[in-house]
Every structure is written in C-alpha cells, then in structure tokens.
Design a protein around this motif. Structure first.
Motif, PDB file in Angstrom:
ATOM      1  N   LEU A  17      10.874  54.402  55.059  1.00 34.64           N
ATOM      2  CA  LEU A  17      11.274  53.391  54.087  1.00 34.64           C
ATOM      3  C   LEU A  17      11.425  52.066  54.816  1.00 34.64           C
ATOM      4  CD1 LEU A  17      14.097  55.396  52.287  1.00 34.64           C
ATOM      5  CD2 LEU A  17      11.694  55.181  51.616  1.00 34.64           C
ATOM      6  N   VAL A  18      10.939  50.983  54.199  1.00 37.00           N
ATOM      7  CA  VAL A  18      11.045  49.668  54.824  1.00 37.00           C
ATOM      8  C   VAL A  18      11.652  48.674  53.845  1.00 37.00           C
ATOM      9  CG1 VAL A  18       9.118  50.040  56.412  1.00 37.00           C
ATOM     10  CG2 VAL A  18       8.697  48.994  54.196  1.00 37.00           C
ATOM     11  N   ALA A  19      12.289  47.655  54.387  1.00 34.40           N
ATOM     12  CA  ALA A  19      12.903  46.609  53.569  1.00 34.40           C
ATOM     13  C   ALA A  19      11.816  45.775  52.895  1.00 34.40           C
ATOM     14  CB  ALA A  19      13.788  45.726  54.441  1.00 34.40           C
ATOM     15  N   PRO A  20      11.917  45.554  51.584  1.00 32.28           N
ATOM     16  CA  PRO A  20      10.913  44.748  50.890  1.00 32.28           C
ATOM     17  C   PRO A  20      11.117  43.244  51.080  1.00 32.28           C
ATOM     18  CG  PRO A  20      12.528  45.560  49.334  1.00 32.28           C
ATOM     19  CD  PRO A  20      12.859  46.170  50.667  1.00 32.28           C
ATOM     20  N   ALA A  21      12.280  42.854  51.561  1.00 33.26           N
ATOM     21  CA  ALA A  21      12.612  41.429  51.744  1.00 33.26           C
ATOM     22  C   ALA A  21      13.767  41.354  52.733  1.00 33.26           C
ATOM     23  CB  ALA A  21      13.005  40.813  50.403  1.00 33.26           C
ATOM     24  N   THR A  22      14.191  40.155  53.070  1.00 29.89           N
ATOM     25  CA  THR A  22      15.369  39.981  53.909  1.00 29.89           C
ATOM     26  C   THR A  22      16.580  40.470  53.121  1.00 29.89           C
ATOM     27  OG1 THR A  22      14.401  38.087  55.033  1.00 29.89           O
ATOM     28  CG2 THR A  22      16.797  38.327  55.159  1.00 29.89           C
ATOM     29  N   MET A  23      17.345  41.389  53.706  1.00 29.61           N
ATOM     30  CA  MET A  23      18.483  41.996  53.013  1.00 29.61           C
ATOM     31  C   MET A  23      19.566  42.355  54.012  1.00 29.61           C
ATOM     32  SD  MET A  23      16.687  44.592  50.355  1.00 29.61           S
ATOM     33  CE  MET A  23      15.711  43.957  49.006  1.00 29.61           C
ATOM     34  N   THR A  24      20.795  42.412  53.519  1.00 35.26           N
ATOM     35  CA  THR A  24      21.931  42.849  54.315  1.00 35.26           C
ATOM     36  C   THR A  24      22.364  44.226  53.839  1.00 35.26           C
ATOM     37  OG1 THR A  24      22.666  40.566  54.557  1.00 35.26           O
ATOM     38  CG2 THR A  24      24.288  42.275  55.034  1.00 35.26           C
ATOM     39  N   VAL A  25      22.605  45.143  54.779  1.00 36.35           N
ATOM     40  CA  VAL A  25      23.088  46.478  54.435  1.00 36.35           C
ATOM     41  C   VAL A  25      24.584  46.358  54.134  1.00 36.35           C
ATOM     42  CG1 VAL A  25      23.363  48.860  55.197  1.00 36.35           C
ATOM     43  CG2 VAL A  25      21.379  47.527  55.970  1.00 36.35           C
ATOM     44  N   ARG A  26      24.963  46.590  52.872  1.00 33.56           N
ATOM     45  CA  ARG A  26      26.359  46.480  52.462  1.00 33.56           C
ATOM     46  C   ARG A  26      27.095  47.804  52.470  1.00 33.56           C
ATOM     47  NH1 ARG A  26      27.532  41.795  53.902  1.00 33.56           N
ATOM     48  NH2 ARG A  26      26.471  40.127  52.797  1.00 33.56           N
ATOM     49  N   PHE A  27      26.349  48.908  52.261  1.00 26.43           N
ATOM     50  CA  PHE A  27      26.964  50.234  52.268  1.00 26.43           C
ATOM     51  C   PHE A  27      25.939  51.223  52.779  1.00 26.43           C
ATOM     52  CE2 PHE A  27      27.616  54.421  50.400  1.00 26.43           C
ATOM     53  CZ  PHE A  27      28.935  54.667  50.727  1.00 26.43           C
ATOM     54  N   LEU A  28      26.434  52.213  53.514  1.00 23.73           N
ATOM     55  CA  LEU A  28      25.582  53.293  53.999  1.00 23.73           C
ATOM     56  C   LEU A  28      26.449  54.525  54.147  1.00 23.73           C
ATOM     57  CD1 LEU A  28      22.829  54.187  55.061  1.00 23.73           C
ATOM     58  CD2 LEU A  28      23.501  53.360  57.303  1.00 23.73           C
ATOM     59  N   PRO A  42      20.018  41.457  48.789  1.00 23.42           N
ATOM     60  CA  PRO A  42      19.047  40.433  49.141  1.00 23.42           C
ATOM     61  C   PRO A  42      19.584  39.013  48.935  1.00 23.42           C
ATOM     62  CG  PRO A  42      18.472  41.414  47.050  1.00 23.42           C
ATOM     63  CD  PRO A  42      19.659  42.173  47.577  1.00 23.42           C
ATOM     64  N   ALA A  43      20.558  38.869  48.037  1.00 19.18           N
ATOM     65  CA  ALA A  43      21.185  37.573  47.753  1.00 19.18           C
ATOM     66  C   ALA A  43      22.531  37.857  47.090  1.00 19.18           C
ATOM     67  CB  ALA A  43      20.296  36.742  46.824  1.00 19.18           C
ATOM     68  N   PRO A  44      23.469  36.917  47.157  1.00 19.33           N
ATOM     69  CA  PRO A  44      24.771  37.160  46.526  1.00 19.33           C
ATOM     70  C   PRO A  44      24.617  37.545  45.045  1.00 19.33           C
ATOM     71  CG  PRO A  44      24.873  35.205  47.897  1.00 19.33           C
ATOM     72  CD  PRO A  44      23.421  35.620  47.837  1.00 19.33           C
ATOM     73  N   TYR A  97      15.333  57.544  44.880  1.00 23.82           N
ATOM     74  CA  TYR A  97      15.948  56.896  43.715  1.00 23.82           C
ATOM     75  C   TYR A  97      16.174  55.439  44.064  1.00 23.82           C
ATOM     76  CZ  TYR A  97      19.267  55.631  40.094  1.00 23.82           C
ATOM     77  OH  TYR A  97      19.895  54.997  39.053  1.00 23.82           O
ATOM     78  N   LEU A  98      15.753  54.533  43.177  1.00 26.03           N
ATOM     79  CA  LEU A  98      15.890  53.089  43.381  1.00 26.03           C
ATOM     80  C   LEU A  98      16.541  52.493  42.152  1.00 26.03           C
ATOM     81  CD1 LEU A  98      13.318  50.629  44.756  1.00 26.03           C
ATOM     82  CD2 LEU A  98      14.278  50.229  42.512  1.00 26.03           C
ATOM     83  N   GLU A  99      17.614  51.758  42.368  1.00 28.18           N
ATOM     84  CA  GLU A  99      18.323  51.098  41.275  1.00 28.18           C
ATOM     85  C   GLU A  99      18.570  49.648  41.675  1.00 28.18           C
ATOM     86  OE1 GLU A  99      22.716  51.466  39.247  1.00 28.18           O
ATOM     87  OE2 GLU A  99      21.710  53.321  39.839  1.00 28.18           O
ATOM     88  N   THR A 100      18.478  48.740  40.722  1.00 20.89           N
ATOM     89  CA  THR A 100      18.765  47.332  40.976  1.00 20.89           C
ATOM     90  C   THR A 100      19.932  46.896  40.094  1.00 20.89           C
ATOM     91  OG1 THR A 100      17.042  46.716  39.384  1.00 20.89           O
ATOM     92  CG2 THR A 100      16.426  46.722  41.704  1.00 20.89           C
ATOM     93  N   ARG A 101      20.731  45.996  40.638  1.00 24.13           N
ATOM     94  CA  ARG A 101      21.892  45.470  39.898  1.00 24.13           C
ATOM     95  C   ARG A 101      21.991  43.963  40.106  1.00 24.13           C
ATOM     96  NH1 ARG A 101      26.547  49.333  38.804  1.00 24.13           N
ATOM     97  NH2 ARG A 101      25.445  51.302  38.689  1.00 24.13           N
ATOM     98  N   VAL A 102      22.420  43.297  39.049  1.00 26.34           N
ATOM     99  CA  VAL A 102      22.672  41.863  39.093  1.00 26.34           C
ATOM    100  C   VAL A 102      24.074  41.638  38.539  1.00 26.34           C
ATOM    101  CG1 VAL A 102      21.955  39.590  38.273  1.00 26.34           C
ATOM    102  CG2 VAL A 102      20.224  41.319  38.800  1.00 26.34           C
ATOM    103  N   ALA A 103      24.912  40.992  39.317  1.00 21.70           N
ATOM    104  CA  ALA A 103      26.297  40.712  38.925  1.00 21.70           C
ATOM    105  C   ALA A 103      27.003  41.990  38.462  1.00 21.70           C
ATOM    106  CB  ALA A 103      26.340  39.635  37.852  1.00 21.70           C
ATOM    107  N   GLY A 104      26.752  43.121  39.154  1.00 19.47           N
ATOM    108  CA  GLY A 104      27.410  44.373  38.853  1.00 19.47           C
ATOM    109  C   GLY A 104      26.817  45.172  37.714  1.00 19.47           C
ATOM    110  N   GLU A 105      25.832  44.632  37.029  1.00 17.22           N
ATOM    111  CA  GLU A 105      25.203  45.322  35.903  1.00 17.22           C
ATOM    112  C   GLU A 105      23.815  45.825  36.294  1.00 17.22           C
ATOM    113  OE1 GLU A 105      26.681  45.846  32.884  1.00 17.22           O
ATOM    114  OE2 GLU A 105      28.476  44.905  33.723  1.00 17.22           O
TER     115      GLU A 105
END
Length: 118
Positions: A17-28, A42-44, A97-105
C-alpha cells in the motif's frame, strides 16, 4: 454484516500500500471489527481511513510523501499459493477497506479518487 460508508477494494496478496498524496499518519492500531487501522490526514479536517492490511511500515505522526509505503496486505493462504502456482497468476483475494471523512462526516471516496482506473 455491518454496513460501512467506505469501499472494499480487491487486492493481490502481499500488495504494498502506498500513500496517494502527502499525508500525516494520525492513528495506527487495531480496532475491534476493523483489524489493523491507519488514519491518514491529507489536510486539516480531511481523513482517509484504511483497514484490512496485515502490517504497517509507517509510524504515527509520520508525514508521508506521495508514493511512500504504508504497509502490506496479507499474504496468500497455502491453498491460494498452490492455485496461483498452477495457473501462473495472482488472484485478488485480499480486501482493503477505504473510508473518507470530511469534518468528521463520511464522504464519498469517488470525489477523492478516480475510481474508473485500476
């Protein structure tokens, strides 16, 4: 059985698996019902959540460049390896499994990725 708002993506055993963009690992870590989970930012306010991988090569707090390795999908079972050797191919037997969230939603992953490409 539990409906989830993300995508399930077929992968080859031992896929990297590779990062699709510049990102910070927040949880592992492991989460019940999801297994190994990695949350990338990837952004705030934007999160990319991955699960289904067997091991990670990233670390919490690490800033990853596009294409940087994140981890590995599980390897093939003994039966899968035997079939692959006979057929000379690799089956897509693992799922990410891939999930995306914006502002917690939850957000539609199709708005982040071109899902028509392999």
């Amino acid at each position: 059985g539990t409906p989830r708002p993300g995508l399930v993506i077929a992968c080859a055993p031992d896929a990297v698996l590779v990062a699709p963009a510049t990102m910070t690992v927040r949880f592992l870590g492991a989460i019940r019902g999801y297994g190994n989970v990695m949350i990338l930012e990837p952004a705030p306010g934007y999160l990319l959540i991955l699960s289904g991988f067997s091991e990670s090569v990233a670390a919490r707090g690490q800033v990853l460049s596009p294409g940087a390795p994140l981890g590995l999908m599980p390897g093939p079972s003994a039966a899968e390896s035997e079939v692959d050797a006979r057929e000379g191919s690799v089956a897509l037997t693992q799922t990410l499994y891939l999930e995306t969230r914006v502002a917690g939603e939850s957000a539609d992953p199709a708005t982040w990725f071109d899902l028509n490409k392999e």
